[in-house]
Design a protein around this motif. Sequence first.
Motif, PDB file in Angstrom:
ATOM      1  N   VAL A 150       6.757   0.764  -2.399  1.00  0.00           N
ATOM      2  CA  VAL A 150       6.597   2.209  -2.125  1.00  0.00           C
ATOM      3  C   VAL A 150       5.784   2.840  -3.271  1.00  0.00           C
ATOM      4  O   VAL A 150       5.107   3.914  -3.108  1.00  0.00           O
ATOM      5  N   LEU A 151       5.593   1.982  -4.552  1.00  0.00           N
ATOM      6  CA  LEU A 151       4.906   2.600  -5.759  1.00  0.00           C
ATOM      7  C   LEU A 151       3.770   3.062  -5.298  1.00  0.00           C
ATOM      8  O   LEU A 151       3.183   4.128  -5.856  1.00  0.00           O
ATOM      9  N   LYS A 152       2.841   2.280  -4.539  1.00  0.00           N
ATOM     10  CA  LYS A 152       1.424   2.786  -4.444  1.00  0.00           C
ATOM     11  C   LYS A 152       1.393   3.748  -3.443  1.00  0.00           C
ATOM     12  O   LYS A 152       0.215   4.438  -3.213  1.00  0.00           O
ATOM     13  N   GLY A 153       2.636   3.992  -2.666  1.00  0.00           N
ATOM     14  CA  GLY A 153       2.703   5.695  -2.071  1.00  0.00           C
ATOM     15  C   GLY A 153       2.727   6.603  -2.996  1.00  0.00           C
ATOM     16  O   GLY A 153       2.686   7.810  -2.262  1.00  0.00           O
ATOM     17  N   MET A 158       4.088  21.282  -4.029  1.00  0.00           N
ATOM     18  CA  MET A 158       4.877  19.918  -4.453  1.00  0.00           C
ATOM     19  C   MET A 158       5.272  19.138  -3.685  1.00  0.00           C
ATOM     20  O   MET A 158       6.206  19.592  -2.662  1.00  0.00           O
ATOM     21  N   TYR A 159       5.135  17.933  -3.362  1.00  0.00           N
ATOM     22  CA  TYR A 159       5.754  17.026  -2.524  1.00  0.00           C
ATOM     23  C   TYR A 159       6.360  16.026  -3.074  1.00  0.00           C
ATOM     24  O   TYR A 159       5.870  15.489  -3.944  1.00  0.00           O
ATOM     25  N   VAL A 160       7.763  15.612  -2.615  1.00  0.00           N
ATOM     26  CA  VAL A 160       8.332  14.718  -3.533  1.00  0.00           C
ATOM     27  C   VAL A 160       9.232  13.529  -2.558  1.00  0.00           C
ATOM     28  O   VAL A 160       9.716  13.756  -1.464  1.00  0.00           O
ATOM     29  N   ALA A 161       9.036  12.394  -2.985  1.00  0.00           N
ATOM     30  CA  ALA A 161       9.514  11.182  -2.303  1.00  0.00           C
ATOM     31  C   ALA A 161      10.705  10.644  -3.040  1.00  0.00           C
ATOM     32  O   ALA A 161      10.395  10.316  -4.246  1.00  0.00           O
ATOM     33  N   ILE A 162      11.898  10.511  -2.835  1.00  0.00           N
ATOM     34  CA  ILE A 162      13.117   9.977  -3.507  1.00  0.00           C
ATOM     35  C   ILE A 162      13.450   8.716  -2.916  1.00  0.00           C
ATOM     36  O   ILE A 162      14.030   8.932  -1.729  1.00  0.00           O
ATOM     37  N   VAL A 163      13.389   7.689  -3.480  1.00  0.00           N
ATOM     38  CA  VAL A 163      13.758   6.367  -3.136  1.00  0.00           C
ATOM     39  C   VAL A 163      15.096   5.766  -3.772  1.00  0.00           C
ATOM     40  O   VAL A 163      15.056   5.893  -4.867  1.00  0.00           O
ATOM     41  N   PRO A 217       0.759  -1.251  -0.022  1.00  0.00           N
ATOM     42  CA  PRO A 217      -0.009  -0.049   0.049  1.00  0.00           C
ATOM     43  C   PRO A 217       0.689   1.248   0.021  1.00  0.00           C
ATOM     44  O   PRO A 217       0.232   2.460   0.018  1.00  0.00           O
ATOM     45  N   GLY A 218       2.240   1.374   0.318  1.00  0.00           N
ATOM     46  CA  GLY A 218       2.864   2.407   0.267  1.00  0.00           C
ATOM     47  C   GLY A 218       2.759   3.085   1.625  1.00  0.00           C
ATOM     48  O   GLY A 218       2.901   4.329   1.454  1.00  0.00           O
ATOM     49  N   ASP A 219       2.337   2.339   2.500  1.00  0.00           N
ATOM     50  CA  ASP A 219       2.158   3.524   3.742  1.00  0.00           C
ATOM     51  C   ASP A 219       3.023   4.096   4.416  1.00  0.00           C
ATOM     52  O   ASP A 219       3.085   5.273   4.856  1.00  0.00           O
ATOM     53  N   LYS A 220       4.588   3.704   4.229  1.00  0.00           N
ATOM     54  CA  LYS A 220       5.623   4.252   4.759  1.00  0.00           C
ATOM     55  C   LYS A 220       5.879   5.742   3.930  1.00  0.00           C
ATOM     56  O   LYS A 220       6.423   6.628   4.283  1.00  0.00           O
ATOM     57  N   ILE A 221       5.572   5.611   2.938  1.00  0.00           N
ATOM     58  CA  ILE A 221       5.822   6.997   1.911  1.00  0.00           C
ATOM     59  C   ILE A 221       4.480   7.685   2.479  1.00  0.00           C
ATOM     60  O   ILE A 221       4.976   9.122   2.649  1.00  0.00           O
ATOM     61  N   ARG A 222       3.396   7.470   2.538  1.00  0.00           N
ATOM     62  CA  ARG A 222       2.007   8.191   2.987  1.00  0.00           C
ATOM     63  C   ARG A 222       2.367   8.756   4.163  1.00  0.00           C
ATOM     64  O   ARG A 222       2.056  10.138   4.496  1.00  0.00           O
ATOM     65  N   ALA A 223       2.880   8.227   5.204  1.00  0.00           N
ATOM     66  CA  ALA A 223       2.980   8.568   6.585  1.00  0.00           C
ATOM     67  C   ALA A 223       4.048   9.672   6.747  1.00  0.00           C
ATOM     68  O   ALA A 223       3.988  10.323   7.636  1.00  0.00           O
ATOM     69  N   GLY A 271      -3.485  13.757   2.567  1.00  0.00           N
ATOM     70  CA  GLY A 271      -3.964  14.413   1.453  1.00  0.00           C
ATOM     71  C   GLY A 271      -2.885  15.118   0.508  1.00  0.00           C
ATOM     72  O   GLY A 271      -3.416  15.396  -0.587  1.00  0.00           O
ATOM     73  N   ALA A 272      -1.652  15.030   0.812  1.00  0.00           N
ATOM     74  CA  ALA A 272      -0.502  15.649  -0.053  1.00  0.00           C
ATOM     75  C   ALA A 272      -0.496  14.599  -1.268  1.00  0.00           C
ATOM     76  O   ALA A 272      -0.640  13.502  -1.217  1.00  0.00           O
ATOM     77  N   ARG A 273      -0.486  15.369  -2.398  1.00  0.00           N
ATOM     78  CA  ARG A 273      -0.275  14.678  -3.806  1.00  0.00           C
ATOM     79  C   ARG A 273       1.139  14.454  -3.902  1.00  0.00           C
ATOM     80  O   ARG A 273       2.157  15.345  -3.721  1.00  0.00           O
ATOM     81  N   ILE A 274       1.576  13.148  -3.936  1.00  0.00           N
ATOM     82  CA  ILE A 274       3.040  12.955  -3.729  1.00  0.00           C
ATOM     83  C   ILE A 274       3.840  12.419  -5.236  1.00  0.00           C
ATOM     84  O   ILE A 274       3.235  11.686  -6.036  1.00  0.00           O
ATOM     85  N   THR A 275       4.763  13.266  -5.572  1.00  0.00           N
ATOM     86  CA  THR A 275       5.434  12.921  -6.682  1.00  0.00           C
ATOM     87  C   THR A 275       6.821  11.953  -6.457  1.00  0.00           C
ATOM     88  O   THR A 275       7.717  12.433  -5.396  1.00  0.00           O
ATOM     89  N   GLY A 276       6.777  10.871  -6.870  1.00  0.00           N
ATOM     90  CA  GLY A 276       7.669   9.950  -6.227  1.00  0.00           C
ATOM     91  C   GLY A 276       8.753   9.393  -7.563  1.00  0.00           C
ATOM     92  O   GLY A 276       8.388   9.274  -8.595  1.00  0.00           O
ATOM     93  N   THR A 277      10.029   8.917  -6.984  1.00  0.00           N
ATOM     94  CA  THR A 277      11.036   8.490  -7.808  1.00  0.00           C
ATOM     95  C   THR A 277      11.633   7.429  -7.378  1.00  0.00           C
ATOM     96  O   THR A 277      11.886   7.429  -6.145  1.00  0.00           O
ATOM     97  N   ILE A 278      12.238   6.621  -8.042  1.00  0.00           N
ATOM     98  CA  ILE A 278      13.090   5.365  -7.462  1.00  0.00           C
ATOM     99  C   ILE A 278      14.418   5.248  -8.301  1.00  0.00           C
ATOM    100  O   ILE A 278      14.155   5.157  -9.658  1.00  0.00           O
ATOM    101  N   GLY A 279      15.528   5.398  -7.742  1.00  0.00           N
ATOM    102  CA  GLY A 279      16.880   5.100  -8.462  1.00  0.00           C
ATOM    103  C   GLY A 279      17.916   5.528  -7.722  1.00  0.00           C
ATOM    104  O   GLY A 279      17.838   6.125  -6.775  1.00  0.00           O
ATOM    105  N   GLU A 280      18.909   5.080  -8.055  1.00  0.00           N
ATOM    106  CA  GLU A 280      20.452   5.321  -7.394  1.00  0.00           C
ATOM    107  C   GLU A 280      20.390   6.907  -7.478  1.00  0.00           C
ATOM    108  O   GLU A 280      20.262   7.549  -8.599  1.00  0.00           O
ATOM    109  N   LEU A 281      21.095   7.098  -6.551  1.00  0.00           N
ATOM    110  CA  LEU A 281      21.078   8.981  -6.496  1.00  0.00           C
ATOM    111  C   LEU A 281      22.447   9.228  -7.050  1.00  0.00           C
ATOM    112  O   LEU A 281      23.773   9.330  -6.683  1.00  0.00           O
ATOM    113  N   ASN A 282      22.526   9.376  -8.333  1.00  0.00           N
ATOM    114  CA  ASN A 282      23.812   9.811  -9.178  1.00  0.00           C
ATOM    115  C   ASN A 282      23.241  10.768 -10.122  1.00  0.00           C
ATOM    116  O   ASN A 282      22.145  11.175 -10.294  1.00  0.00           O
ATOM    117  N   LYS A 283      24.437  11.609 -10.845  1.00  0.00           N
ATOM    118  CA  LYS A 283      24.235  12.456 -11.986  1.00  0.00           C
ATOM    119  C   LYS A 283      23.078  12.069 -12.829  1.00  0.00           C
ATOM    120  O   LYS A 283      22.302  12.865 -13.243  1.00  0.00           O
TER     121      LYS A 283
END
Length: 317
Positions: free
Chosen positions: A254-257, A216-221, A176-182, A187-199
């Motif tokens: 996390v994707l469903k978050g 804008m709310y951003v989740a970087i995984v 359900p992506g609860d860790k992201i939502r929490a 009610g925040a609309r979350i823009t998320g991405t997943i990937g290695e933190l590089n250039k």
Amino acid sequence: MKKEVTYVITKSNWGGAQRYVFDLATHLPAEQYAVSVVLGGSGILKQKLDAAGIATTAIPSLQRDISWLKEIKSFFFLYKIFRATRPAVVHLNSSKAGGIGALAAHLAGVKKILFTVHGLPEDEPRGALARLLIKAATRLTFALCDTVITVSKENQRRVRGSALIYNGIAPMQFGPGDKIRAAFPAGARITGTIGELNKNKNHIALVEQAKNNPDMYVAIVGEGELRPLLEQKICEYGLESRVKLFGFMPASEVLKGFDTFALPSLKEGLPYVLLEAKAAGLPIVANRVGGVGEILDAKDLNQFFVEEMVRKTAALY
């Protein structure tokens, strides 16, 4: 008699190229193939392979950054391995392992050498001269290989004679992506991405966008070398409550978050995470680099299944 296949990859973290090696190594029929993996370091990929019962050899000197002494050490390490084990197939992945490994395998007399291009390295954000030299070195690597595999039509068009084989995913169960939502206001609309933190992944673009958009709310995984820079910018812009770094977490958790999936990459091959975001049914905003457009434009994911990837790759062995 089993055919011996040795995979070589530069880094042992968990990114697209590492997942590719893991999927091939663990899905090849055990009754037909004896598989081993040579890799730099002892990260998540090695841990997963060890747990799956795949033979691994770590080369401490094999790393992404340029160091001529370490390159020489890595070359002789690989050469000795290939001479000792005499694999029928060496399958190289990532630019550093590809260049050093192709030369070592060629001189060691390996019968079949393959190299998978996970996005062309000359597309990385570097100076013009550096890109030219990298392109020349990459084409030399191709010349030392029997087969070059590209993972997108865009890359295949630029690598003459390469075999196109798409990356593939297995059916997924999404949490359900609860860790992201929490971590964000209700009610925040979350823009998320997943990937290695590089250039190449260009996460800083999302931080800058959030700076200019107070809604804008951003989740970087993900984890990687640019985490300190991202933390610095988030703090500098006062975005601690709206832009959060979650470290490494499985995409399925996390994707469903996310409400929207963003992929601001400057360079890609065929990103697994985009296939997963599409499978999760998320709206997607992405730079059309590498094979990104091929995923976005696909009507379904039938051509991106792991079984199909393994079958087509094994046919080249």
